[in-house]
Motif scaffolding. Structure first.
Motif, PDB file in Angstrom:
ATOM      1  N   ALA A 101     -57.223   0.822  -1.424  1.00 38.18           N
ATOM      2  CA  ALA A 101     -57.376  -0.554  -1.000  1.00 38.18           C
ATOM      3  C   ALA A 101     -56.178  -1.097  -0.493  1.00 38.18           C
ATOM      4  O   ALA A 101     -56.151  -1.804   0.449  1.00 38.18           O
ATOM      5  CB  ALA A 101     -58.205  -1.301  -2.126  1.00 38.18           C
ATOM      6  N   ALA A 102     -55.155  -1.050  -1.295  1.00 42.58           N
ATOM      7  CA  ALA A 102     -53.852  -1.483  -0.968  1.00 42.58           C
ATOM      8  C   ALA A 102     -53.305  -1.123   0.604  1.00 42.58           C
ATOM      9  O   ALA A 102     -52.912  -1.912   1.347  1.00 42.58           O
ATOM     10  CB  ALA A 102     -52.662  -1.235  -1.884  1.00 42.58           C
ATOM     11  N   TYR A 103     -53.514   0.330   0.708  1.00 41.13           N
ATOM     12  CA  TYR A 103     -53.473   0.621   2.185  1.00 41.13           C
ATOM     13  C   TYR A 103     -54.228   0.160   3.048  1.00 41.13           C
ATOM     14  O   TYR A 103     -53.895  -0.468   4.120  1.00 41.13           O
ATOM     15  CB  TYR A 103     -53.325   2.150   2.158  1.00 41.13           C
ATOM     16  CG  TYR A 103     -52.034   2.796   1.470  1.00 41.13           C
ATOM     17  CD1 TYR A 103     -50.992   2.828   2.427  1.00 41.13           C
ATOM     18  CD2 TYR A 103     -51.798   3.534   0.332  1.00 41.13           C
ATOM     19  CE1 TYR A 103     -49.854   3.388   1.743  1.00 41.13           C
ATOM     20  CE2 TYR A 103     -50.760   4.239   0.056  1.00 41.13           C
ATOM     21  CZ  TYR A 103     -49.658   4.311   0.916  1.00 41.13           C
ATOM     22  OH  TYR A 103     -48.549   4.828   0.561  1.00 41.13           O
ATOM     23  N   ALA A 104     -55.343   0.141   2.862  1.00 41.17           N
ATOM     24  CA  ALA A 104     -56.538  -0.239   3.674  1.00 41.17           C
ATOM     25  C   ALA A 104     -56.257  -1.914   3.959  1.00 41.17           C
ATOM     26  O   ALA A 104     -56.056  -2.041   5.545  1.00 41.17           O
ATOM     27  CB  ALA A 104     -58.079  -0.145   3.024  1.00 41.17           C
TER      28      ALA A 104
ATOM     29  N   LEU B  99     -46.870  -8.609  -2.163  1.00 41.04           N
ATOM     30  CA  LEU B  99     -45.838  -8.184  -2.094  1.00 41.04           C
ATOM     31  C   LEU B  99     -45.240  -7.856  -0.651  1.00 41.04           C
ATOM     32  O   LEU B  99     -44.156  -7.469  -0.409  1.00 41.04           O
ATOM     33  CB  LEU B  99     -45.508  -7.136  -3.085  1.00 41.04           C
ATOM     34  CG  LEU B  99     -45.582  -7.345  -4.470  1.00 41.04           C
ATOM     35  CD1 LEU B  99     -45.750  -6.055  -5.358  1.00 41.04           C
ATOM     36  CD2 LEU B  99     -44.677  -8.322  -4.874  1.00 41.04           C
ATOM     37  N   GLY B 100     -46.217  -7.523   0.299  1.00 34.51           N
ATOM     38  CA  GLY B 100     -46.163  -7.286   1.542  1.00 34.51           C
ATOM     39  C   GLY B 100     -45.755  -5.987   1.918  1.00 34.51           C
ATOM     40  O   GLY B 100     -45.574  -5.509   3.012  1.00 34.51           O
ATOM     41  N   PHE B 101     -46.202  -5.020   1.045  1.00 40.16           N
ATOM     42  CA  PHE B 101     -46.430  -3.605   1.241  1.00 40.16           C
ATOM     43  C   PHE B 101     -47.344  -2.731   0.141  1.00 40.16           C
ATOM     44  O   PHE B 101     -47.616  -3.403  -0.849  1.00 40.16           O
ATOM     45  CB  PHE B 101     -44.978  -2.883   0.983  1.00 40.16           C
ATOM     46  CG  PHE B 101     -44.177  -3.265  -0.198  1.00 40.16           C
ATOM     47  CD1 PHE B 101     -44.562  -2.930  -1.538  1.00 40.16           C
ATOM     48  CD2 PHE B 101     -43.106  -4.186  -0.188  1.00 40.16           C
ATOM     49  CE1 PHE B 101     -44.155  -3.030  -2.766  1.00 40.16           C
ATOM     50  CE2 PHE B 101     -42.347  -4.500  -1.331  1.00 40.16           C
ATOM     51  CZ  PHE B 101     -42.925  -4.059  -2.586  1.00 40.16           C
ATOM     52  N   ALA B 102     -47.760  -1.657   0.819  1.00 38.28           N
ATOM     53  CA  ALA B 102     -48.489  -0.809   0.086  1.00 38.28           C
ATOM     54  C   ALA B 102     -47.885   0.546   0.131  1.00 38.28           C
ATOM     55  O   ALA B 102     -47.236   1.199   1.041  1.00 38.28           O
ATOM     56  CB  ALA B 102     -49.789  -0.740   0.729  1.00 38.28           C
ATOM     57  N   THR B 103     -47.417   1.168  -1.115  1.00 36.43           N
ATOM     58  CA  THR B 103     -46.711   2.270  -1.228  1.00 36.43           C
ATOM     59  C   THR B 103     -47.097   3.330  -1.946  1.00 36.43           C
ATOM     60  O   THR B 103     -48.334   2.968  -2.619  1.00 36.43           O
ATOM     61  CB  THR B 103     -45.253   2.175  -1.675  1.00 36.43           C
ATOM     62  OG1 THR B 103     -45.251   1.606  -2.812  1.00 36.43           O
ATOM     63  CG2 THR B 103     -44.645   1.066  -0.774  1.00 36.43           C
ATOM     64  N   LEU B 104     -46.782   4.537  -2.005  1.00 35.91           N
ATOM     65  CA  LEU B 104     -47.242   5.683  -2.899  1.00 35.91           C
ATOM     66  C   LEU B 104     -47.184   5.371  -4.469  1.00 35.91           C
ATOM     67  O   LEU B 104     -48.062   5.799  -4.997  1.00 35.91           O
ATOM     68  CB  LEU B 104     -46.350   6.917  -2.736  1.00 35.91           C
ATOM     69  CG  LEU B 104     -46.644   7.482  -1.274  1.00 35.91           C
ATOM     70  CD1 LEU B 104     -45.655   8.753  -1.021  1.00 35.91           C
ATOM     71  CD2 LEU B 104     -48.143   7.923  -0.815  1.00 35.91           C
ATOM     72  N   SER B 105     -46.277   4.311  -4.906  1.00 42.88           N
ATOM     73  CA  SER B 105     -46.508   3.861  -6.129  1.00 42.88           C
ATOM     74  C   SER B 105     -47.708   3.442  -6.624  1.00 42.88           C
ATOM     75  O   SER B 105     -48.281   3.776  -7.528  1.00 42.88           O
ATOM     76  CB  SER B 105     -45.445   3.188  -6.496  1.00 42.88           C
ATOM     77  OG  SER B 105     -44.082   3.214  -5.892  1.00 42.88           O
TER      78      SER B 105
END
Ligand SMILES: Nc1ncnc2c1ncn2[C@@H]1O[C@H](COP(=O)(O)OP(=O)(O)OP(=O)(O)O)[C@@H](O)[C@H]1O
Ligand SMILES: Nc1ncnc2c1ncn2[C@@H]1O[C@H](COP(=O)(O)OP(=O)(O)OP(=O)(O)O)[C@@H](O)[C@H]1O
Ligand SMILES: CC(C)C[C@H](N)C(=O)O
Ligand SMILES: [Mg+2]
Ligand SMILES: [Mg+2]
Lengths: 342, 381, 257, 295, 234
Positions: free
Chosen positions: A87-90, A249-255
């Motif tokens: 969802a963060a990525y989307a 936070l302004g990003f979506a990452t693999l974490s």
């Protein structure tokens, strides 16, 4: 601090108190809620770093979602990060590259979390216990690799520079303070929603299933459908947490999709007290706070400490912080009134 | 006017991972050396204390960005140094720009920092992918390596390096046969190398760095890839040569921004560094020193730690220190200085420990970097 | 088939890896009767129950309920048809209150069981009926207790109340008096008799005093197969049954006289 | 013929061989998991960490004590086995009567602790372990150059797997173990010290992981995270094979290694997820896994 | 008289919440054969399981040759020289018949040799290689008994060993028990099959509701038949 139900694997946190006890419990619960909320509202004005608070609130939502599944349904998902992360990525992509407004970004996150949850759930729900845990873990790993390799996710760099935008085209979220109150409001809504789900006719059935699944089947409930719905509700809310975190936070990452986060959310819930309402929130704040506090001080020992907490919780402390508090108070109440039965 | 009455320098770099030898805690030490040199050992500049903070970003962009934000918001950091890893530097650059604070990237390679993603608060100090491509890429093609296959680290840096090198190779009349991506810090390169081998290209371009480069070179030897293809390490640091040994690496060409054994001045500083760390400095650690020194000099000159003022001062001063001679900061944020194409010595040629390179060619500042025509940075138009 | 038969099995068989636990059982349960299933340990009684409620799948044979073939239906669907079972080991929801235990059973018919947005107070209208059922099994005084606190016998009573709440046409009781003290046994026996009005009961029971006093028909299983069937007097006089179950001791003793 | 489906046959066979090497590791690790799960009913999340420690013991032995590879191959399983005894006696022991989920969580915590300690000591950048002299060099197979060491890995792990399988299926010790998984209380009623057997089984599983670690040391980077990266795939292997089935875990491990190798030839992007896709399909068709028994 | 081989006092036992033994008292002398009688569910199996420490919670006292064993782990109890043959036979399906036979470790010297056992149960020799649970019910029963004879256990707890067996095999088992008795083994049997048990036992104990309600010797048997009829009764 609140009303609890016992968790399946853990010992019962509390038994149903008699009527006047219940009044007392409700009263003290209300006091505790008010104090908790007051602290949260005052937080940015008493020097708590808003970005930290927002992050912790996002994880609190995540942990609450997870607890809906583990604490109230008895299903241990070991892959919950996948739903949060996807969802963060989307949301990140939709808001940054497709220019969606934040509110639609959040809704999309909920849909993505719930949608992937439905797919994973359909497979995982066929097995129980540790099998369920391992299957969710493996399915989540699959999501992880998709996020690693899909063209729009930015691989190891992640999606960066997601703008917060304006809520409903009106409220500018760039300011940490206004963002904070939006996050807080969403958190409160989610919290209330979860309370409602637990205390709904549906919640009653879930509780029954968790307590004694064969019995629930024999009463005519298609338990897998109930579990699946719980799974989807939980993953949808996890999705919301992920989306919100991306905006904050302004990003979506693999974490966000990594299995270690799935482990962390288990710990938050376990530490705070699974099957309690406040537990996951307290667990999330404790763990995020601890990580923040320790990261610069002890380096890699953070992992050791987190692992140690895990071990201690599992061996000695299965009710968690809130669960222990409730049990302690229960014992005091029990002391003053005679137990029923027999 | 110094904010918070301290001058705070923060460095966020890989302190524990595959790039930690190249920068890491030794990089922090280089920064401390610069503070000592700029303040005459007192740690005080214009009556204000100079403080150094450091943190490990674990090669994760999100960790780097969050830490940077937290430092700006709660610690009052005035200048941020970005260590190794392009992904993290790109992330920190955005935060710094938002907070209007100076960000100097040293260890990151990606030229995007001063090109399509440039911003007025970012300075890129030591080297970049364009300079590497121009140096090594050109040299290899000139030496007859026309067809290339890339083994690429799967993140901002690898993609950029592959892309920049491809451009150079094509411009020089070579061809690109294909590429395979590997995850950062991969544990086993064998299957990637088999993929590369079946491409039948002459050159295997290693668009990776640090531990990944070391391991891909080793595995290539193990699987006999080196018998059919030549390896071109596009970003090789002296630490990598040190751990691979001259036997494996002799004769290899590489491009770097600095070499400790270049002249008397570099040798003298490096020996000081060696005393503390028991290793010779990498170009990045020298860059850490240089950037900090120049920053503190500018703070001293302006009497302020305000990013705009300091940056303006830095831009108008020529950089002359152990790292660079006659260097200057361009409008896109690029610190322009000479680069070196070097060849690894044979074991016989090496006269002392860490004596590894012969300088094959000095690539002059004007020729090394992105040109104005190529640049997409709006600040430099 | 006659409408008199509520449940029928035809050649019902269950094999576990070559071991036949239930072997071609033809069982007919008459509507409105109390039908007991007895037999030595391991005869296949519980397995039979599990087959009837589809907790396990038969290897072959069929099961007919009210003339419908239910052999392929899912456990929950069978429950919805009106076949409700109790378990050999106590099957309550331990951390729900006694009232809630019964309400969970009543709730299904309300059709709001998936309504996660509704307040659970919407279930309060079931309280009255739940309390009624609890009174019927003498648990009126324990309505608000958490179920774990109940004694073993009372839990079994609660289980029966919950089962009754489903308004089953056919109730399956697996050893309802197992592990109980004498007075509990007596309570449960009376209870079963009481609730057997207007419904059919099929039960597994080892306690002959219970079986002899309330069962209308008895089927004796031995090693998975039907050994005898009939009213108590008839079955208990059957030498094969005495041999296999009731105990050859009696036989021997009588012979010795 | 030089091509298969448009892929050079060399690349094809080469990847298949590498897949076999990976499969050997999967087999050895999932075998240990299966043994532990079979007798203890615990999903040993710490298995990856034990594997990692196995490799580190070899590396440390070499660096600090000059212990050679062959000695390490014996010492490391002993050390890790002893660690296993400690873990079982001090921690796992308390969990046998409760929900098996806690076993998973506890071993997860243990793996975090172990990993954290090694991270603190050695960083995450990875250590190198030289191939032992005897096995250096490579053999030209015509279609690829196969480093001798990797051939050894395949042979050694197959021997170990089959050896373990033999011990469990064909010896009296194995008979006790099998009986113990079926009905521990009865086995104990025969006077067999089941708690001790359980401890030793855990230690044995840990030792198997350590052997895998030593075998892996020369072919991969020794990092604190090497185990946790692998363990999830191994879990999937175990689920596909059918939990607790010894032969199932060995065969599935090797098979999935090969499948991964093949995927690297035809669709490299999917090679990371192919195992999980297979898992999903197997679960839909056979919820108990390929070799698992219906419960 | 010397210390009894087995002495049980006030034994209570539970399975989870259900309380199945309510104060069992009895003792068995060395070399004695005792049969527990009672209806289904009277608690005879539970008594044996409690002796071995296989029930849930236990209270009271269980002395084996004077040693208090309550609270001991099962395997230690067994090592005092007790062989338990469970009601459900407990043949392991993943073991062959011979592996099943060889599974229990020797507890003391003086156990029967494999040859003796195969001589006693020729069927087992024939089926030695087949999977344990593929044996017929009767063969499984023989295997279960044979298995504990190998170990040298001097106290045998035999739970319904005649259950579900063809008369010839029952007869065979009766011979075996007689032989064992002659060899001085101490035996506690649970039997439903009175015809089988009656001639073998020195003493009979009648259980009901988890208690011993009656004891009498072989000699007293005829005079107690009436009473027995009532207890076990139909
Ligand atoms: N899942 C299973 N797998 C293999 N065998 C089984 C299984 N379930 C039951 N059995 C066997 O089937 C037979 C019948 O068992 P069941 O539980 O039906 O007996 P019962 O008549 O209910 O006995 P009791 O009076 O002891 O409860 C037994 O021999 C049992 O061991
Ligand atoms: N594992 C168990 N859990 C709960 N209750 C049990 C368990 N095993 C036995 N019981 C109950 O304990 C009581 C005594 O059982 P036990 O097996 O000792 O009887 P028994 O005299 O051996 O009779 P039989 O073997 O003929 O059935 C019975 O009510 C039985 O149902
Ligand atoms: C120091 C280097 C190894 C860092 C790498 N070139 C990067 O930019 O990511
Ligand atoms: Mg039964
Ligand atoms: Mg019995």
């Amino acid at each position: 601090m609140n009303v609890t139900t016992a968790s399946k694997p853990a010992a019962p946190a509390a038994a149903a108190p008699a009527a006047d006890d219940r009044q007392q419990v409700l009263r003290s619960a209300r006091v505790a809620w008010t104090v908790g909320l007051a602290i949260l509202v005052a937080a940015p004005f008493i020097g708590l770093y808003p970005v930290f608070m927002m992050k912790a609130l996002c994880f609190a939502i995540f942990a609450c979602a997870f607890n809906l599944l583990l604490g109230f349904t008895g299903l241990l998902s070991f892959g919950h990060a996948a739903f949060m992360g996807a969802a963060a990525y989307a949301t990140g992509w939709l808001v940054r590259s497709a220019g969606w407004s934040p509110e639609f970004g959040l809704l999309a996150g909920v849909a993505v979390g719930g949608g992937i949850g439905l797919l994973v759930g359909l497979i995982a729900i066929r097995r129980e216990g540790i099998y369920f845990a391992m299957i969710t873990l493996a399915m989540a790993q699959m999501v992880y690799f998709v996020c690693l390799q899909a063209p729009f996710t930015g691989g190891e760099d992640g999606l960066q520079g997601v703008p917060r935008g304006r809520l409903f085209g009106l409220v500018p979220l760039d300011d940490d303070l206004s963002m904070y109150f939006v996050v807080l409001a969403i958190f409160v809504l989610v919290f209330l929603a979860i309370m409602r789900i637990v205390h709904s006719p549906y919640g009653q059935v879930l509780k029954a299933i968790r307590e004694n699944e064969p019995r629930a089947v024999s009463l005519g409930y298609h338990v897998n459908r109930y579990k699946l719905l719980a799974f989807v509700l939980s993953t949808a809310i996890a999705g919301l947490a992920g989306s919100l975190k991306t905006l904050v936070l302004g990003f979506a990452t693999l974490s966000d999709v990594h299995w270690s986060l799935s482990g962390e959310v288990v710990l938050m819930t376990l530490l705070g007290g699974m099957g309690t309402f406040a537990g996951p929130v307290i667990g999330a704040f404790t763990i995020i706070g601890l990580q923040n506090f320790l990261a610069d001080r002890v380096g890699s020992w953070v992992t050791v400490i987190i692992g140690g907490i895990f071990v201690v919780c599992v061996l000695a402390f299965r009710r968690g912080i809130v669960g222990e508090l409730l049990a302690w108070r229960q014992r005091r109440l029990k002391g003053s009134t005679t137990p029923g039965g027999h | 006017q110094v904010s918070g009455d301290v001058i705070k320098i923060g460095i966020i770099t890989d302190m524990s991972g595959l790039y930690s030898d190249i920068d890491g805690s030794a990089g922090v030490e280089a920064i401390r050396m610069a503070v000592a040199d700029a303040t005459g050992g007192s740690g005080m500049l214009a009556g204000k204390k100079v403080e150094v903070l450091f943190a490990d970003h674990q090669n994760k962009a999100d960790v780097a960005a969050s830490k940077a934000r937290e430092w700006f918001d709660t610690q009052g950091v005035d200048m941020l140094i970005g260590g190794t890893n392009s992904g993290t530097s790109l992330a920190m650059a955005k935060v710094a720009a938002e907070k209007k604070k100076l960000f100097i990237s040293i260890g990151a390679a990606t030229a995007a920092l001063t090109n399509d993603q440039c911003n007025p608060y970012t300075v890129h100090w030591a080297y970049d992918t364009v300079a590497l491509a121009k140096g090594t890429g050109n040299a290899v093609v000139k030496g007859g390596g026309k067809s290339w296959y890339f083994l690429t680290a799967d993140y901002a840096f690898g993609a950029q390096l592959q892309n920049d090198t491809s451009n150079i190779v094509k411009a020089a009349g070579g061809t690109i046969v294909g590429s395979v991506k590997h995850p950062l810090s991969a544990s086993d390169f064998s299957s990637f190398l088999l993929q590369a081998q079946s491409s039948k290209a002459q050159i295997l371009g290693l668009a990776n760095a640090g531990g990944d480069t070391i391991n891909s070179i080793k595995a290539a030897n193990e699987f006999g890839i080196t018998k059919t293809m030549k390896l071109a390490g596009l970003l090789v640091f002296i630490n990598d040569i040190h751990s691979l040994g001259l036997k494996t690496t002799q004769g290899m060409y590489l491009t770097d921004s600095w070499y400790w054994n270049r002249d008397a001045e570099t040798r003298a500083w490096s020996r000081k560094f060696f005393e503390k760390i028991k290793r010779m400095p990498s170009s990045i650690q020298a860059g850490d020193y240089s950037a900090t020194l120049q920053y503190l000099n500018a703070v001293k000159a302006t009497g302020s730690d305000d990013a705009d003022k300091v940056l303006a001062q830095m831009k108008k001063t020529k950089i002359n220190d152990v790292f660079a001679k006659g260097g200057f900061i361009r409008d896109d944020g690029r610190m322009v200085h000479d680069m070196y194409l070097m060849q690894v010595k044979t074991p016989a040629e090496s006269t002392e420990p860490w004596d590894y390179y012969k300088v094959a060619e000095v690539i002059k500042g004007e020729a090394a970097w992105t040109t104005k025509a190529e640049s997409k940075c709006p600040l430099w138009k | 088939m006659s409408t008199d038969t509520i449940l029928e099995t035809r050649q019902l068989t269950k094999e576990f890896k070559g071991f036949v636990a239930v072997n071609r059982v033809d069982l007919k349960v008459r509507r409105g009767s109390i039908h007991a299933l007895i037999g030595p340990n391991g005869a296949g009684k519980t397995t039979c129950f599990n087959l009837l409620t589809k907790f396990i799948t038969p290897t072959s044979g069929s099961i007919l309920f009210n003339g419908h073939d239910i052999t392929r239906e899912a456990p929950a669907s069978i429950a919805r048809r009106g076949i409700i079972r109790s378990f050999q080991i106590s099957a309550v929801f331990p951390h729900l209150t006694v009232l809630e235990n019964v309400r969970v059973a009543l709730q299904r018919k309300l059709g709001t069981s998936f309504h996660f947005w509704r307040s659970e107070r919407s279930l309060d209208r079931l309280n009255e009926r739940a309390a009624e059922l609890l009174h019927a099994v003498d648990l009126g005084a324990y309505v608000h207790h958490t179920t774990v606190e109940l004694s073993y016998g009372r839990k079994r009573a609660l289980e029966i109340a919950t089962t009754l709440a489903m308004e089953p046409e056919l109730m399956l009781l697996d050893e309802p008096t197992q592990g109980m003290g004498l007075e509990d046994v007596d309570r449960i026996k009376r209870l079963i008799k009481k609730v057997s009005a207007q419904r059919t009961i099929l039960m597994v029971e080892h306690n002959m005093s219970v079986v002899s006093s309330i069962a209308d028909t008895i089927t004796v299983l031995q090693r998975g197969a039907t050994l005898a069937e009939g009213p108590y007097a008839e079955v208990s006089a059957n030498p094969a049954v005495i041999e296999a179950y009731m105990g050859s001791a009696a036989n021997e003793l009588q012979g010795a006289h | 013929m030089t091509e298969i489906f448009g892929i050079p046959i060399q690349a094809f066979l080469g990847q298949l061989l590498l897949g076999l090497v990976n499969g050997s590791f999967y087999a050895m690790l999932s075998l240990g998991l299966a043994v532990i799960f079979g007798l203890l009913g615990i999903v040993n999340f710490a298995h990856g960490a034990l594997y990692m420690i196995g490799a580190y013991v070899a590396w440390l032995g070499l660096e600090k004590l000059g212990m050679n590879y062959w000695v390490a191959l014996v010492v490391s399983p002993l050390v890790v086995g002893a660690l296993g005894v400690l873990v079982e006696k001090l921690l796992l022991r308390h969990l046998y009567r409760i929900d098996p989920i806690y076993g998973l969580l506890l071993t997860f915590g243990i793996s975090l602790i172990l990993e954290g300690i090694f991270r603190d000591q050695f960083g995450v950048s990875g250590q190198q372990y030289a191939v032992p002299e005897l096995l250096q060099g490579a053999t030209n197979l015509g279609f690829m150059i196969l480093p001798n060491y990797r051939a050894w890995v395949v042979v050694a792990s197959l021997v170990i797997c089959l050896g373990t399988w033999f011990v469990i299926e064909k010896t009296s010790l194995g008979a006790k173990l099998r009986a113990g998984t079926e009905n521990p209380t009865l086995v104990q009623a025969f006077g067999i010290n089941v708690p001790l057997m359980v401890t030793l089984t855990y230690a044995g599983g840990a030792a198997l992981a350590a052997i895998a670690g030593v075998l892996a040391a020369p072919v991969i980077q020794i990092t604190p995270l090497m185990g946790s990266n692998l363990i999830i795939v191994v879990f999937a292997v175990v689920v596909i094979g059918g939990m607790g089935s010894i032969l199932g875990s060995i065969l599935t491990g090797v098979f999935l290694g090969l499948v991964e190798g093949l995927t690297k030839v035809f669709y490299p992007e999917a090679s990371n997820i192919v195992v999980f896709v297979i898992m999903a399909i197997v679960l839909v068709l056979r919820p108990a896994g390929l070799f698992g028994k219906e419960k | 008289m010397s210390t009894p081989f087995l002495e049980i006092k006030g034994l209570n036992a539970w399975y989870g919440e259900s309380h199945v033994l309510h104060g069992v008292d009895f003792s068995v002398a060395e070399g004695e054969v005792v049969t527990l009688l009672g209806r289904n569910g009277a608690g005879r199996t539970s008594t044996m399981r409690a002796i071995m420490g296989l029930t849930g919670r236990r209270e009271g006292s269980i002395r084996v040759r004077g040693t208090e064993t309550i609270g001991w782990p099962t395997h230690k109890v067994a090592r005092l020289g007790i062989g338990y043959c469970p009601e459900e036979r407990g043949i392991f399906s993943s073991l062959s018949a011979e592996e099943n036979l060889m599974l229990p470790p020797p507890l003391a010297a003086g156990g029967l040799g494999v040859d003796e056992i195969y001589a006693m149960f020729p069927n087992l020799k024939e089926r030695a290689g087949s999977q344990g649970t593929r044996l017929s019910g009767g063969e499984q029963q023989m295997l279960a008994v044979a298995r504990i004879l190998r170990t040298g256990a001097r106290l045998l707890l035999l739970d319904e060993i005649s259950e579900g067996l063809a008369p010839v095999i029952v007869q065979k088992l009766a011979e075996v028990v007689t032989t064992l008795r002659a060899k001085g083994y101490t035996i506690v049997m649970v039997e439903q099959n009175f015809r089988f048990a009656a001639p073998l036992a020195d003493r009979f104990l009648v259980m009901e509701h988890g208690q011993i309600i009656q004891q009498f010797t072989q000699a007293e048997l005829p005079s107690r038949l009436e009473k027995l009829h009532e207890y076990l009764g139909v």
